[in-house]
Write an enzyme that holds these catalytic residues in place. Structure first.
Site, PDB file in Angstrom:
ATOM      1  N   GLN A 518       0.819  -1.212   0.000  1.00 28.37           N
ATOM      2  CA  GLN A 518       0.000   0.000   0.000  1.00 28.37           C
ATOM      3  C   GLN A 518       0.858   1.269   0.000  1.00 28.37           C
ATOM      4  OE1 GLN A 518      -3.140   0.071   2.956  1.00 28.37           O
ATOM      5  NE2 GLN A 518      -3.256  -2.175   2.946  1.00 28.37           N
ATOM      6  N   CYS A 519       2.056   1.156   0.520  1.00 30.87           N
ATOM      7  CA  CYS A 519       2.942   2.314   0.595  1.00 30.87           C
ATOM      8  C   CYS A 519       3.960   2.260  -0.544  1.00 30.87           C
ATOM      9  CB  CYS A 519       3.686   2.350   1.929  1.00 30.87           C
ATOM     10  SG  CYS A 519       2.605   2.455   3.363  1.00 30.87           S
TER      11      CYS A 519
END
Length: 652
Positions: A518-519
């Site tokens: 997600q990052c």
């Protein structure tokens, strides 16, 4: 005090030197001149100052330079006398320290002496009031070093005082003082000046007459022993005249010593006290003119100002403390840009760089590094609706999304360059669509772990032009658009955007992803590199005469002559940190692009937020159906099946 020594039985004539008064406006104007005009030029420049004779007792005789000092045609302030000067502005502190002060003084003194010998000083007495200013401006610290000089010629022999000085009210009656005021004012009005530096005087008990220096032969006709002259005197000391008298006495000795034994000097001082005019504090005295003849050589000269400690040396003024920190930061950036133009990139168009308004979407690692390079920053806290992230149909959420879209549209409309610096692919879709519709230059940057892409989106033709029209300023010779290579000579309006290489519509890329997925996990230096390149790409585009419509430079162009003073103008920069390598690919716009294709833009421009809401709330198939990607997928699958069947049949 400077003095001229008289006979043993007579007093010395002393002169009050000027005190330089250089205000902040002068230093500000010098800064602008240095950055925008002088640059590395150390040639002498003409400047001018003025002095005033109405100061209260106790104040020094000041020669003032303000912001208008560089405009030789600027009017002199009321009741002030002009002084003409020469500025020597050095490029380094070392040049300032090693400048030949003796030579500079001698050159100025020679100019004054020549004006006396030729008679030019009689026609234009301001030539007697020359000054020099030697400066060095440290524009990084706002320290200004300067040394002021008011050249004064020295008489070849002593100048004895015969009588005085005494106050004018001890020699003139009230009637004579009023007549002097009236005669002086009338002469100034006739000449169209605010003050006269020197003038001739004749008087008796009943009248006072004044005239210009150039009329001395007629004005003093018949006089044999003594003449009276007036000098506009900036000094307010009761026993001493000011510095401007020195050069005039040299003129008087050179011109009139053979005809007159002495000269009476009226130091005219004109101040206002409690609303009433007062010249009675003027002083008057008589000096004996030297009898010896002048040699043709210029007399010795003095005039360099002492520093604050009373020694012979320069002065320094520190203006950094009175500068606003924000203004200092802006000035530092401005300084860096202008220094580029002096020697390295003289053709750099700074106005295009300074005036451009940039909108940064995304304030994470990438956004902060871009902002740091641009040095511009005003924050907006907002959400950007995205495809694959449904907007609920409750009134609050829907209206909030509508407001966010309206705000984003307004921001993009009011800026020139849009930076897309967000984390996810889908968050870039809406600003990419709006910017393409509004024909705004888009700079996109995205990071991987050790790779990055920085690119400019293709800039669509203006809406009023047809498909076959050329873009402004003639972008390409269209006989052979692609040239010898498939991706050569592609103009800006045919370049692809961030989504043009994709065959699927953007959707929710963070669903069912682990934290590290997600990052954006990147090597520490990658964001700085990509952020800096994004800004440099923008500036290179702005320096090209075609701007965003410029033909894209590719890796093959690296050995060719660059199209701008800053180098290439690529479409994309793709970097590979593991290999410390960059490539410059070029890609065409995709007619089925889910962001910049005509089908998407037409639908957005017709339906506005209603169209966007469908994108937000539908699956990615909505955009794929609209653009023709769905049909493309089906045709591709059919072709694959047919190819597979043919291969099987051949095998049998």
């Amino acid at each position: 005090m400077a003095s001229a020594t008289g006979d043993p039985g007579l007093s010395k004539l002393q002169f009050a030197p000027f005190s330089s008064a250089l205000d902040v406006g002068f230093w500000h104007e010098l800064t602008q001149k240095k950055l925008n005009e002088y640059r590395l030029d150390e040639a002498p420049k003409d400047i001018k100052g003025y002095y005033y004779n109405g100061d209260s007792a106790g104040l020094p005789a000041r020669l003032t330079l303000e912001f208008s000092a560089f405009d030789m045609s600027a009017p002199t302030p009321a009741r002030c006398c002009p002084a003409v000067g020469t500025l020597y502005n050095t490029n380094t502190l070392e040049s300032f320290k090693t400048a030949d002060k003796k030579l500079l003084l001698e050159q100025a003194a020679n100019e004054i002496w020549e004006s006396i010998k030729s008679g030019a000083a009689l026609e234009n007495p301001v030539l007697l009031n020359k000054f020099l200013l030697l400066t060095f401006a440290d524009l990084k610290k706002y320290h200004f070093y300067y040394w002021f000089c008011y050249p004064a010629l020295c008489l070849p022999e002593s100048l004895p005082l015969i009588q005085g000085p005494v106050g004018l009210d001890q020699r003139f009656s009230l009637k004579q003082i009023e007549a002097l005021e009236c005669a002086y004012d009338n002469l100034c009005q006739t000449e169209g000046v605010t003050a006269l530096p020197y003038f001739l005087i004749k008087y008796d008990e009943n009248m006072v007459l004044v005239s210009l220096l150039k009329h001395y032969s007629d004005f003093f006709q018949g006089q044999r022993t003594k003449i009276t002259i007036g000098v506009y005197d900036p000094c307010n000391l009761a026993q001493y005249p000011g510095w401007p008298l020195r050069n005039f006495l040299v003129l008087a000795a050179h011109r009139w010593s053979s005809s007159f034994q002495s000269v009476e000097v009226l130091c005219f001082r004109d101040r206002t006290m409690q609303g009433a005019r007062d010249v009675a504090h003027s002083i008057i005295f008589e000096v004996k003119l030297p009898e010896m003849a002048f040699s043709p050589d210029c007399p010795k000269a003095v005039g360099w100002e002492k520093n604050q400690k009373g020694g012979m040396g320069p002065r320094m003024v520190n203006l950094s403390e009175c500068m606003d920190p924000k203004r200092l930061a802006e000035s530092s950036v401005d300084l860096n840009l202008k220094l580029m133009c002096w020697r390295l990139v003289p053709t750099l168009d700074l106005e295009k760089v300074v005036s451009v308004k940039c909108l940064l979407l995304g304030a994470g690692t990438l956004g902060c590094n871009v902002a740091r390079t641009l040095m511009n920053a005003k924050g907006f806290n907002m959400s950007i609706p995205m495809p694959g992230h449904p907007v609920n149909f409750s009134s609050v959420t829907l209206e909030q999304a509508r407001r966010d879209v309206e705000q984003l549209e307004q921001l993009i409309e009011s800026h020139d360059v849009i930076f897309l610096l967000m984390d996810t692919r889908e968050s870039r879709w809406l600003p990419a669509v709006i910017a393409a519709s509004k024909r705004k230059l888009v700079i996109n940057a995205a990071l991987g772990f050790d790779t990055f892409v920085v690119m400019r989106h293709g800039l669509k033709k203006p809406k009023q032009q047809g498909a076959g029209d050329l873009c402004p300023n003639h972008l390409v010779a269209s006989a052979d658009l692609l040239g010898s290579s498939l991706f050569a000579n592609i103009p800006g309006y045919k370049l692809g955007c961030y989504f043009c290489n994709d065959v699927v519509a953007p959707g929710d890329s963070t669903r069912d992803r682990t934290l590290d997925q997600q990052c954006t996990v990147s090597r520490p230096g990658l964001a700085m590199i990509a952020g800096a390149l994004a800004v440099e790409l923008m500036v290179s585009v702005l320096q090209h005469p075609e701007g965003g419509y410029a033909i894209a430079s590719s890796s093959d162009d690296r050995m060719n002559e660059p199209p701008t003073s800053l180098g290439l103008v690529p479409h994309q920069i793709r970097g590979f940190l593991s290999r410390f390598d960059n490539v410059l690919p070029v890609s065409l716009a995709f007619d089925k692009c889910t962001a910049c294709s005509s089908k998407v833009l037409d639908q957005y421009e017709r339906e506005g937020f209603n169209f966007l809401a469908k994108v937000f709330n539908s699956s990615h198939s909505f955009l794929e159906d609209l653009t023709g990607l769905t049909l493309l997928h089906q045709e591709t699958q059919a072709a694959e099946i047919e190819s597979h069947s043919v291969a099987q049949a051949g095998a049998q």
